[in-house]
Write a protein that holds these residues in place. Structure first.
Motif, PDB file in Angstrom:
ATOM      1  N   GLY A  19      53.074  82.677 132.896  1.00  0.00           N
ATOM      2  CA  GLY A  19      53.626  81.677 133.804  1.00  0.00           C
ATOM      3  C   GLY A  19      52.813  80.397 133.804  1.00  0.00           C
ATOM      4  O   GLY A  19      53.357  79.283 133.730  1.00  0.00           O
ATOM      5  N   ALA A  20      51.489  80.546 133.875  1.00  0.00           N
ATOM      6  CA  ALA A  20      50.627  79.375 133.853  1.00  0.00           C
ATOM      7  C   ALA A  20      50.674  78.684 132.493  1.00  0.00           C
ATOM      8  O   ALA A  20      50.553  77.457 132.413  1.00  0.00           O
ATOM      9  CB  ALA A  20      49.189  79.788 134.185  1.00  0.00           C
ATOM     10  N   TYR A  21      50.845  79.455 131.426  1.00  0.00           N
ATOM     11  CA  TYR A  21      50.924  78.857 130.084  1.00  0.00           C
ATOM     12  C   TYR A  21      52.103  77.886 130.008  1.00  0.00           C
ATOM     13  O   TYR A  21      51.977  76.757 129.515  1.00  0.00           O
ATOM     14  CB  TYR A  21      51.094  79.960 129.029  1.00  0.00           C
ATOM     15  N   SER A  22      53.260  78.308 130.506  1.00  0.00           N
ATOM     16  CA  SER A  22      54.425  77.422 130.473  1.00  0.00           C
ATOM     17  C   SER A  22      54.199  76.196 131.336  1.00  0.00           C
ATOM     18  O   SER A  22      54.637  75.089 130.997  1.00  0.00           O
ATOM     19  CB  SER A  22      55.679  78.179 130.934  1.00  0.00           C
ATOM     20  N   ALA A  23      53.474  76.346 132.453  1.00  0.00           N
ATOM     21  CA  ALA A  23      53.179  75.199 133.311  1.00  0.00           C
ATOM     22  C   ALA A  23      52.212  74.236 132.635  1.00  0.00           C
ATOM     23  O   ALA A  23      52.298  73.016 132.829  1.00  0.00           O
ATOM     24  CB  ALA A  23      52.601  75.679 134.642  1.00  0.00           C
ATOM     25  N   HIS A  24      51.284  74.759 131.833  1.00  0.00           N
ATOM     26  CA  HIS A  24      50.334  73.902 131.123  1.00  0.00           C
ATOM     27  C   HIS A  24      51.003  73.103 130.001  1.00  0.00           C
ATOM     28  O   HIS A  24      50.471  72.082 129.564  1.00  0.00           O
ATOM     29  CB  HIS A  24      49.205  74.747 130.518  1.00  0.00           C
ATOM     30  N   LEU A  25      52.163  73.554 129.535  1.00  0.00           N
ATOM     31  CA  LEU A  25      52.828  72.872 128.429  1.00  0.00           C
ATOM     32  C   LEU A  25      53.548  71.594 128.851  1.00  0.00           C
ATOM     33  O   LEU A  25      53.898  70.776 128.008  1.00  0.00           O
ATOM     34  CB  LEU A  25      53.840  73.810 127.752  1.00  0.00           C
ATOM     35  N   VAL A  26      53.789  71.433 130.155  1.00  0.00           N
ATOM     36  CA  VAL A  26      54.612  70.319 130.621  1.00  0.00           C
ATOM     37  C   VAL A  26      53.942  69.615 131.794  1.00  0.00           C
ATOM     38  O   VAL A  26      53.065  70.179 132.453  1.00  0.00           O
ATOM     39  CB  VAL A  26      56.012  70.818 131.063  1.00  0.00           C
ATOM     40  N   PRO A  27      54.347  68.355 132.083  1.00  0.00           N
ATOM     41  CA  PRO A  27      53.875  67.693 133.304  1.00  0.00           C
ATOM     42  C   PRO A  27      54.451  68.365 134.541  1.00  0.00           C
ATOM     43  O   PRO A  27      55.444  69.110 134.457  1.00  0.00           O
ATOM     44  CB  PRO A  27      54.388  66.257 133.155  1.00  0.00           C
ATOM     45  N   LYS A  28      53.876  68.071 135.715  1.00  0.00           N
ATOM     46  CA  LYS A  28      54.235  68.788 136.937  1.00  0.00           C
ATOM     47  C   LYS A  28      55.714  68.692 137.264  1.00  0.00           C
ATOM     48  O   LYS A  28      56.323  69.661 137.725  1.00  0.00           O
ATOM     49  CB  LYS A  28      53.410  68.269 138.116  1.00  0.00           C
ATOM     50  N   GLU A  29      56.339  67.521 137.025  1.00  0.00           N
ATOM     51  CA  GLU A  29      57.737  67.365 137.393  1.00  0.00           C
ATOM     52  C   GLU A  29      58.676  68.222 136.541  1.00  0.00           C
ATOM     53  O   GLU A  29      59.847  68.382 136.865  1.00  0.00           O
ATOM     54  CB  GLU A  29      58.155  65.896 137.284  1.00  0.00           C
ATOM     55  N   GLN A  30      58.167  68.791 135.456  1.00  0.00           N
ATOM     56  CA  GLN A  30      58.991  69.639 134.597  1.00  0.00           C
ATOM     57  C   GLN A  30      58.625  71.122 134.702  1.00  0.00           C
ATOM     58  O   GLN A  30      59.156  71.948 133.956  1.00  0.00           O
ATOM     59  CB  GLN A  30      58.868  69.192 133.137  1.00  0.00           C
ATOM     60  N   ILE A  31      57.739  71.457 135.639  1.00  0.00           N
ATOM     61  CA  ILE A  31      57.282  72.844 135.757  1.00  0.00           C
ATOM     62  C   ILE A  31      58.442  73.780 136.069  1.00  0.00           C
ATOM     63  O   ILE A  31      58.572  74.865 135.489  1.00  0.00           O
ATOM     64  CB  ILE A  31      56.173  72.964 136.825  1.00  0.00           C
ATOM     65  N   GLY A  32      59.314  73.385 137.015  1.00  0.00           N
ATOM     66  CA  GLY A  32      60.430  74.245 137.383  1.00  0.00           C
ATOM     67  C   GLY A  32      61.309  74.578 136.191  1.00  0.00           C
ATOM     68  O   GLY A  32      61.703  75.726 135.990  1.00  0.00           O
ATOM     69  N   ARG A  33      61.604  73.569 135.391  1.00  0.00           N
ATOM     70  CA  ARG A  33      62.438  73.776 134.213  1.00  0.00           C
ATOM     71  C   ARG A  33      61.744  74.690 133.209  1.00  0.00           C
ATOM     72  O   ARG A  33      62.364  75.612 132.650  1.00  0.00           O
ATOM     73  CB  ARG A  33      62.738  72.422 133.582  1.00  0.00           C
ATOM     74  N   ALA A  34      60.443  74.462 132.994  1.00  0.00           N
ATOM     75  CA  ALA A  34      59.697  75.257 132.016  1.00  0.00           C
ATOM     76  C   ALA A  34      59.591  76.711 132.447  1.00  0.00           C
ATOM     77  O   ALA A  34      59.802  77.629 131.639  1.00  0.00           O
ATOM     78  CB  ALA A  34      58.304  74.657 131.812  1.00  0.00           C
ATOM     79  N   VAL A  35      59.276  76.943 133.726  1.00  0.00           N
ATOM     80  CA  VAL A  35      59.143  78.314 134.217  1.00  0.00           C
ATOM     81  C   VAL A  35      60.492  79.026 134.177  1.00  0.00           C
ATOM     82  O   VAL A  35      60.575  80.214 133.844  1.00  0.00           O
ATOM     83  CB  VAL A  35      58.542  78.325 135.636  1.00  0.00           C
ATOM     84  N   ALA A  36      61.583  78.308 134.499  1.00  0.00           N
ATOM     85  CA  ALA A  36      62.917  78.920 134.463  1.00  0.00           C
ATOM     86  C   ALA A  36      63.270  79.376 133.050  1.00  0.00           C
ATOM     87  O   ALA A  36      63.847  80.453 132.863  1.00  0.00           O
ATOM     88  CB  ALA A  36      63.955  77.928 134.977  1.00  0.00           C
ATOM     89  N   ILE A  37      62.923  78.560 132.045  1.00  0.00           N
ATOM     90  CA  ILE A  37      63.200  78.939 130.656  1.00  0.00           C
ATOM     91  C   ILE A  37      62.390  80.175 130.274  1.00  0.00           C
ATOM     92  O   ILE A  37      62.906  81.122 129.671  1.00  0.00           O
ATOM     93  CB  ILE A  37      62.887  77.771 129.713  1.00  0.00           C
ATOM     94  N   THR A  38      61.118  80.166 130.636  1.00  0.00           N
ATOM     95  CA  THR A  38      60.252  81.291 130.287  1.00  0.00           C
ATOM     96  C   THR A  38      60.707  82.580 130.959  1.00  0.00           C
ATOM     97  O   THR A  38      60.856  83.620 130.309  1.00  0.00           O
ATOM     98  CB  THR A  38      58.795  80.978 130.673  1.00  0.00           C
ATOM     99  N   THR A  39      60.924  82.520 132.285  1.00  0.00           N
ATOM    100  CA  THR A  39      61.334  83.722 133.008  1.00  0.00           C
ATOM    101  C   THR A  39      62.754  84.141 132.645  1.00  0.00           C
ATOM    102  O   THR A  39      63.151  85.286 132.898  1.00  0.00           O
ATOM    103  CB  THR A  39      61.241  83.512 134.526  1.00  0.00           C
ATOM    104  N   GLY A  40      63.519  83.224 132.031  1.00  0.00           N
ATOM    105  CA  GLY A  40      64.846  83.600 131.549  1.00  0.00           C
ATOM    106  C   GLY A  40      64.787  84.729 130.543  1.00  0.00           C
ATOM    107  O   GLY A  40      65.760  85.483 130.382  1.00  0.00           O
ATOM    108  N   GLY A  41      63.654  84.868 129.842  1.00  0.00           N
ATOM    109  CA  GLY A  41      63.486  86.000 128.939  1.00  0.00           C
ATOM    110  C   GLY A  41      63.542  87.322 129.672  1.00  0.00           C
ATOM    111  O   GLY A  41      64.036  88.325 129.134  1.00  0.00           O
ATOM    112  N   GLY A  42      63.035  87.347 130.923  1.00  0.00           N
ATOM    113  CA  GLY A  42      63.122  88.564 131.720  1.00  0.00           C
ATOM    114  C   GLY A  42      64.558  88.899 132.085  1.00  0.00           C
ATOM    115  O   GLY A  42      64.972  90.062 132.057  1.00  0.00           O
ATOM    116  N   THR A  43      65.321  87.853 132.427  1.00  0.00           N
ATOM    117  CA  THR A  43      66.741  88.068 132.709  1.00  0.00           C
ATOM    118  C   THR A  43      67.465  88.580 131.471  1.00  0.00           C
ATOM    119  O   THR A  43      68.294  89.492 131.548  1.00  0.00           O
ATOM    120  CB  THR A  43      67.384  86.757 133.192  1.00  0.00           C
ATOM    121  N   LEU A  44      67.135  87.990 130.315  1.00  0.00           N
ATOM    122  CA  LEU A  44      67.754  88.448 129.065  1.00  0.00           C
ATOM    123  C   LEU A  44      67.405  89.906 128.786  1.00  0.00           C
ATOM    124  O   LEU A  44      68.201  90.632 128.187  1.00  0.00           O
ATOM    125  CB  LEU A  44      67.301  87.556 127.908  1.00  0.00           C
TER     126      LEU A  44
END
Length: 412
Positions: free
Chosen positions: A130-155
């Motif tokens: 989770g923190a890795y995905s947050a480190h990849l993007v600026p703060k305003e894009q954290i929600g989008r990045a975390v949603a994409i990453t956690t989408g793997g769990g939904t898949l």
């Protein structure tokens, strides 16, 4: 993170959104969650093949989850200075090994050991991803990045668990374990080749090198966002206890209480997973800016659908329709909770916050499977939806209390 140098006399280049890296993380999450949840759709087959009761097979979920709970935070701390890229690759390889050993296990006891090892690796994985995905993007894009990453769990619920269930019914319960082990090895190769490196250690330096923080350490709490993070972790633990006290035993519940043929369980889990995918889309498109509202609606809808299943399990139209609604509503919850966590946690404690969130999530899974097994043996399958409803009611109460604590942290 890659640095883009501007040309002389021009404005700095805008960093592109890291789709490739986030998709690699999403695939890794898919593999890890599928490895964890494989037994849920195969309880009858594993019970027969291993010569143990269904409630004992359910404990395989608990052993995995409790290994996460007991080791996630200390192992994340132990490996805090290991490059995140290398660490993710190594823990995915450990998950691969544990899955392969589990698929070859000659006895229930060996399978338990393999699940514990997999749980330890899974805990470190969730303490980092989770923190890795947050480190990849600026703060305003954290929600989008975390949603994409956690989408793997939904898949994993959409495709991984239903496919494992279908394959297990056709070729035996061991084949899905071996298959996910092989895919996890391939996933580690993708991490090595395609995932961008990040420097998480700069946040460690910021949190330990300033005189202000050293003075604050002597006065009391290190970070004003800790209480909010703690409440979110308690919330997720309570909801997961309720969910997995029921969902762990969903296959025997469908067969015995809903009258679903055993061969159709994989199809219904696929429907549930597809519904969860719709929930993830709703979480990002509709509730991205209003996470508390989205969570309240999702928890309420989940409660209504589970209540219908409890009251009308013998009515296939009502029960299967409610099962679909449960999938949609629950797809929202694991997407909005970690997104909010990454927004509320300061950068200096994101790794720790992710580790504690993973601990809470897996404590809920483990306790849920354990509590569900106890009630299954004592009161039967029909009692399990009611445990979930209690957990949802408590979760809604905690969620209502969250905004006040958030405002308090912001004033600190």
């Amino acid at each position: 993170m890659t640095t883009f140098l501007p040309k002389t006399g021009s404005a700095p280049a805008v960093k592109p959104f890291p789709w490739g890296g986030l998709l690699v993380l999403a695939v890794s999450v898919f593999l890890s969650v599928t490895a964890e949840m494989i037994p849920t759709g195969l309880l009858p087959e594993m019970s027969s093949g291993l010569g143990v009761s269904e409630s004992q097979v359910g404990l395989l979920i608990s052993f995995f989850a409790f290994a996460v709970v007991l080791t996630s935070v200390p192992l994340t701390f132990l490996f805090r200075r290991v490059p995140r890229h290398l660490l993710l690759m190594m823990v995915l390889l450990a998950i691969a090994v544990s899955s392969i050993v589990g698929g070859l296990a000659p006895s229930f006891e060996v399978l338990v050991v393999a699940r514990v090892v997999g749980g330890m690796a899974h805990g470190v994985f969730w303490g980092v991803v989770g923190a890795y995905s947050a480190h990849l993007v600026p703060k305003e894009q954290i929600g989008r990045a975390v949603a994409i990453t956690t989408g793997g769990g939904t898949l994993a619920f959409v495709l991984g668990v239903p496919l494992a269930t279908t394959v297990g019914h056709a070729f035996g319960w061991r084949v899905p374990f071996l298959g996910i082990g092989a895919l996890a090895v391939l996933g580690a190769v993708f991490i090595w080749l395609l995932l961008p490196r990040v420097d998480h250690r700069k946040h460690l330096e910021v949190s330990t090198d300033t005189k202000a923080l050293r003075a604050e350490r002597r006065r009391g709490p290190l970070d004003p966002t800790i209480p909010v993070v703690a409440l979110i972790c308690i919330l997720v633990a309570v909801v997961m206890i309720g969910n997995y006290s029921f969902y762990t035993y969903i296959a025997p519940f469908m067969i015995s209480e809903m009258g679903v043929p055993e061969g159709q369980i994989g199809l219904l889990l696929l429907v549930y997973g597809g519904a969860g995918a719709l929930g993830v889309l709703a979480a990002g498109a509709v509730f991205g800016r209003r996470p508390t509202t989205g969570l309240l609606i999702a928890l309420g809808a989940t409660g209504a659908s589970v209540l219908l299943i409890a009251l009308f399990a013998a009515n296939p139209v009502v029960a299967i329709g409610a099962f679909f609604v449960w999938g949609v509503a629950f797809g929202v919850i694991p997407t909005l909770l970690p997104t909010r966590l990454m927004h509320e946690a300061s950068p200096a404690i994101r790794d720790s916050a992710s580790a504690f969130y993973s601990t809470a999530f897996n404590a809920g899974i483990g306790l849920g499977a354990l509590v569900g097994g106890i009630f299954l043996d004592s009161f039967g399958l029909a009692s399990l939806p009611w445990i979930y409803l209690i957990g949802l009611a408590v979760g809604i109460g905690l969620l209502i209390a969250t905004p006040a604590l958030t405002r308090r942290a912001q004033r600190s």
